[in-house]
Design a protein around this motif. Sequence first.
Motif, short mmCIF file in Angstrom:
data_model
loop_
_atom_site.label_atom_id
_atom_site.label_comp_id
_atom_site.label_asym_id
_atom_site.label_seq_id
_atom_site.Cartn_x
_atom_site.Cartn_y
_atom_site.Cartn_z
N UNK A 111 -58.53 -33.40 -119.03
CA UNK A 111 -59.67 -32.88 -118.29
C UNK A 111 -59.45 -31.48 -117.73
N UNK A 112 -58.25 -30.94 -117.95
CA UNK A 112 -57.92 -29.65 -117.34
C UNK A 112 -58.87 -28.53 -117.77
N UNK A 113 -59.23 -28.53 -119.05
CA UNK A 113 -60.14 -27.49 -119.54
C UNK A 113 -61.57 -27.76 -119.09
N UNK A 114 -62.00 -29.00 -119.16
CA UNK A 114 -63.39 -29.33 -118.81
C UNK A 114 -63.66 -29.11 -117.33
N UNK A 115 -62.67 -29.38 -116.47
CA UNK A 115 -62.92 -29.24 -115.03
C UNK A 115 -63.03 -27.77 -114.63
N UNK A 116 -62.51 -26.86 -115.48
CA UNK A 116 -62.60 -25.42 -115.17
C UNK A 116 -63.80 -24.75 -115.84
N UNK A 117 -64.37 -25.43 -116.83
CA UNK A 117 -65.51 -24.85 -117.55
C UNK A 117 -66.74 -24.82 -116.65
N UNK A 118 -67.38 -23.68 -116.58
CA UNK A 118 -68.57 -23.52 -115.74
C UNK A 118 -69.82 -23.43 -116.61
N UNK A 119 -70.85 -24.11 -116.16
CA UNK A 119 -72.15 -24.08 -116.84
C UNK A 119 -73.14 -23.38 -115.90
N UNK A 120 -73.27 -22.08 -116.09
CA UNK A 120 -74.09 -21.28 -115.18
C UNK A 120 -75.58 -21.62 -115.27
N UNK A 121 -75.98 -22.33 -116.32
CA UNK A 121 -77.37 -22.72 -116.44
C UNK A 121 -77.69 -23.97 -115.63
N UNK A 122 -76.64 -24.67 -115.16
CA UNK A 122 -76.85 -25.90 -114.40
C UNK A 122 -75.97 -25.89 -113.15
N UNK A 140 -73.89 -33.99 -118.02
CA UNK A 140 -72.97 -34.09 -116.88
C UNK A 140 -73.30 -35.39 -116.15
N UNK A 141 -72.52 -36.42 -116.41
CA UNK A 141 -72.88 -37.76 -115.93
C UNK A 141 -73.00 -37.85 -114.42
N UNK A 142 -72.20 -37.09 -113.69
CA UNK A 142 -72.26 -37.10 -112.22
C UNK A 142 -72.74 -35.77 -111.66
N UNK A 143 -73.29 -34.93 -112.49
CA UNK A 143 -73.82 -33.66 -112.02
C UNK A 143 -72.79 -32.54 -112.05
N UNK A 144 -73.17 -31.41 -111.48
CA UNK A 144 -72.29 -30.24 -111.42
C UNK A 144 -72.22 -29.73 -109.99
N UNK A 145 -71.20 -28.91 -109.72
CA UNK A 145 -71.04 -28.35 -108.38
C UNK A 145 -71.69 -26.98 -108.30
N UNK A 190 -71.13 -24.79 -111.28
CA UNK A 190 -71.49 -25.34 -112.58
C UNK A 190 -70.40 -26.16 -113.23
N UNK A 191 -69.38 -26.57 -112.45
CA UNK A 191 -68.29 -27.38 -113.00
C UNK A 191 -68.67 -28.87 -112.97
N UNK A 192 -68.21 -29.60 -113.97
CA UNK A 192 -68.55 -31.01 -114.11
C UNK A 192 -67.89 -31.82 -113.00
N UNK A 193 -68.69 -32.56 -112.24
CA UNK A 193 -68.16 -33.33 -111.10
C UNK A 193 -67.29 -34.49 -111.58
N UNK A 194 -67.68 -35.15 -112.64
CA UNK A 194 -66.90 -36.28 -113.14
C UNK A 194 -65.51 -35.82 -113.57
#
Length: 290
Positions: free
Chosen positions: A44-55, A64-69, A72-76
Amino acid sequence: MATETLAPASRRPIFDLLRRDRRAQLALPLLVLLALAAAARPLMSQRMRTTDTDQLLAGPSAQHLLGTDELGRDVLARIISGALVTVEVATITVGVALIVGTALGLLAGYRGGWLDAVIMRISDGLLAFPLLVLALTVVAALGPGLRNALIAIAVVTTPRFARVVRGDVLSLRTREWVSAAHIVGVSQVAIMRRHLLPHLAGTLLVFAALQVSTAIMAEAALSFLGLSVQPPQPSWGAMVASGTDHLSASWSLSVFPGLAILFTVAAFNLLADALRDALDAHRPQLTPPR
């Protein structure tokens, strides 16, 4: 003259008792899930750092099953990554406190005298302060960071183990088999290691499970205050703190890490209760004769 007799202990294996206990049935799957989440941290190291600026601050969705912060990082992914911190707290802090506190409690309870007085007065001084207040003091002196938070929690937890062990040793050291071992020339270290320590294993196992819950909550509180894990490394307490600034925009940002803390603490408490009952079933009980 009436005497007391020993009632036979349960012959059912402890594991079988735990398997049939509803509390253990609830706790063990949650703890297995925690261990799997901690083991999945590298994935999860890469996914937790990936940002989704559109969300930014998006709610739960298929992507994003639990949303984003707020970034735009995946909360899960961040909750799964933060599980490793919880496992470190559970193993390192309680493990160190268990080893050191047991050694101090054995020495204080068996040797007695001035050594008992010194160890117990220091323990009383540490126990006089609330755990979180003392942990905050230690972290403030050492500086923020996960390592210093682990040291602080271990320091404030050790006296709890020392006092529990000392209390049991005071009652065990007067038993006939301890006196017999001393008479035949068994060393004090051997008596403590071979004769006293095995009788403390059940009590220590249950107490350690309870202290894990306390340690997890203490680390979450330190993270909430910014004194434990530092960004960008995720921790559940820090995620709850971050989410409080955006509750009106995204309720999930604080709720899901908070639920992770709640379920983990509850699992260890349930496991401790189940272990206590399972171990008690194997202990002979004094019952009056009929």
